[in-house]
Design a protein around this motif. Structure first.
Motif, short mmCIF file in Angstrom:
data_model
loop_
_atom_site.label_atom_id
_atom_site.label_comp_id
_atom_site.label_asym_id
_atom_site.label_seq_id
_atom_site.Cartn_x
_atom_site.Cartn_y
_atom_site.Cartn_z
N ALA A 144 2.38 10.56 6.04
CA ALA A 144 1.03 10.12 6.38
C ALA A 144 0.78 8.82 5.61
O ALA A 144 0.61 8.84 4.39
CB ALA A 144 0.01 11.18 6.01
N LEU A 145 0.80 7.71 6.32
CA LEU A 145 0.76 6.39 5.68
C LEU A 145 -0.67 5.84 5.65
O LEU A 145 -1.42 5.94 6.62
CB LEU A 145 1.66 5.41 6.45
CG LEU A 145 3.11 5.86 6.65
CD1 LEU A 145 3.87 4.83 7.47
CD2 LEU A 145 3.80 6.11 5.31
N LEU A 196 0.39 0.48 -0.34
CA LEU A 196 0.70 1.59 0.56
C LEU A 196 0.61 2.90 -0.21
O LEU A 196 1.12 3.02 -1.34
CB LEU A 196 2.12 1.44 1.13
CG LEU A 196 2.69 2.64 1.91
CD1 LEU A 196 1.86 2.90 3.17
CD2 LEU A 196 4.15 2.41 2.26
N ALA A 197 -0.02 3.88 0.41
CA ALA A 197 -0.05 5.25 -0.12
C ALA A 197 0.65 6.16 0.89
O ALA A 197 0.40 6.06 2.09
CB ALA A 197 -1.49 5.70 -0.35
N VAL A 198 1.52 7.01 0.40
CA VAL A 198 2.26 7.94 1.26
C VAL A 198 1.86 9.36 0.89
O VAL A 198 2.08 9.81 -0.24
CB VAL A 198 3.78 7.76 1.10
CG1 VAL A 198 4.54 8.75 2.00
CG2 VAL A 198 4.20 6.33 1.41
N TYR A 199 1.27 10.06 1.86
CA TYR A 199 0.88 11.45 1.67
C TYR A 199 1.89 12.38 2.34
O TYR A 199 2.55 12.01 3.31
CB TYR A 199 -0.52 11.70 2.25
CG TYR A 199 -1.62 10.97 1.51
CD1 TYR A 199 -2.31 11.58 0.47
CD2 TYR A 199 -1.97 9.67 1.86
CE1 TYR A 199 -3.34 10.91 -0.21
CE2 TYR A 199 -2.97 8.99 1.20
CZ TYR A 199 -3.66 9.62 0.17
OH TYR A 199 -4.66 8.94 -0.50
N ALA A 211 -0.92 14.71 -4.71
CA ALA A 211 -1.43 13.33 -4.70
C ALA A 211 -0.49 12.45 -3.88
O ALA A 211 0.65 12.82 -3.59
CB ALA A 211 -1.54 12.81 -6.13
N ALA A 212 -0.97 11.28 -3.52
CA ALA A 212 -0.17 10.35 -2.74
C ALA A 212 0.85 9.64 -3.62
O ALA A 212 0.64 9.44 -4.82
CB ALA A 212 -1.07 9.32 -2.06
N ALA A 213 1.97 9.27 -3.02
CA ALA A 213 2.94 8.39 -3.69
C ALA A 213 2.56 6.96 -3.39
O ALA A 213 2.03 6.66 -2.32
CB ALA A 213 4.34 8.70 -3.18
N HIS A 214 2.86 6.07 -4.33
CA HIS A 214 2.47 4.66 -4.16
C HIS A 214 3.71 3.77 -4.36
O HIS A 214 3.86 3.13 -5.41
CB HIS A 214 1.37 4.28 -5.14
CG HIS A 214 0.09 5.02 -4.91
ND1 HIS A 214 -0.86 4.62 -4.00
CD2 HIS A 214 -0.40 6.17 -5.49
CE1 HIS A 214 -1.88 5.45 -4.01
NE2 HIS A 214 -1.62 6.40 -4.90
#
Length: 243
Positions: A144-145, A196-199, A211-214
């Protein structure tokens, strides 16, 4: 006359002596010093050897011995009654995850995410997620971007759905290919994103976990437009690059 009587007395006396001798022999035969005939015996040189006698000469019959393999309880010996050690139910492999560890969902706390723009295919980016935890983790659905300024999560390419859930043992990686913009410039609403955040999705594919990866993006950012889309998570890099 007297001579005839005397000879008769002698004959009678001799007959009596013979009878007494016969009786004496019979008595000796029954007294145990001779050999008494037994029914079913076999005569050898005037004597009889009893059959079935416990004291008869010759080797005795061997006792019946059970087969050790057949006497063992089922499941307590090696293959096919070999009598070897019990088979093990767990095999260890150096570097492999502990089979007793329960797999978890991949998320930012147990993975590392890297975003790498590609020269080919153009306007594409490869996401690499590596399991940095101690347990196997599952990569569900697709990333999920959330790019800078994006109003919604980009859609997924339906045809890229894998046959099985992507499974990552510790140290292994999973992949997704992101189409950033139209190569022919036909996309609209384009702009340059700097972050960018990756869920990560849970098993249902509808809820985010952790939490999201960055992952870092190039200093100049990435150009995206309304054709932005992503693949499902793939088990190998080649599978991801096919899209």
């Amino acid at each position: 006359m007297s001579g005839i009587r005397t000879r008769g007395i002698r004959l009678a006396t001799a007959a009596a002596t013979v009878a007494l001798a016969a009786l004496s022999l019979t008595a000796c035969g029954d007294g145990g010093t001779g050999v008494r005939a037994e029914t079913g015996g076999t005569s050898h040189a005037g004597s009889t050897v009893p059959t079935g006698s416990a004291s008869a000469p010759g080797p005795s019959a061997s006792p019946s011995v059970a087969n050790p393999a057949s006497s063992q309880a089922p499941g307590t010996s090696g293959p096919a009654g070999s009598g070897g050690p019990k088979p093990t139910t767990r095999h260890t492999n150096p570097g492999a995850p502990d089979p007793a560890g329960k797999p978890v969902t991949c998320e930012s706390s147990n993975t590392k995410t890297v975003a790498a723009p590609l020269n080919r295919p153009v306007n594409h980016m490869l996401l690499t997620v590596t399991n940095t935890g101690s347990k196997t983790c599952y990569l569900y659905a697709y990333p999920a971007l959330r790019f800078t300024g994006a109003q919604a999560v980009p859609p997924v390419i339906d045809d890229s759905h894998p046959q099985a859930v992507v499974t990552l043992n510790p140290g292994q990686s999973g992949y997704a290919l992101v189409n950033l913009s139209a190569a022919d410039g036909s996309g609209t609403n384009g702009y340059t994103a700097k972050t960018l955040a990756v869920y990560f999705y849970d098993r249902s594919g509808t809820q985010n976990v952790g939490a999201a990866a960055h992952p870092s993006l190039p200093a100049k950012g990435l150009y995206i437009d309304n054709t932005l889309k992503t693949t499902y998570w793939q088990q190998t890099m080649d599978d991801a690059l096919n899209w």
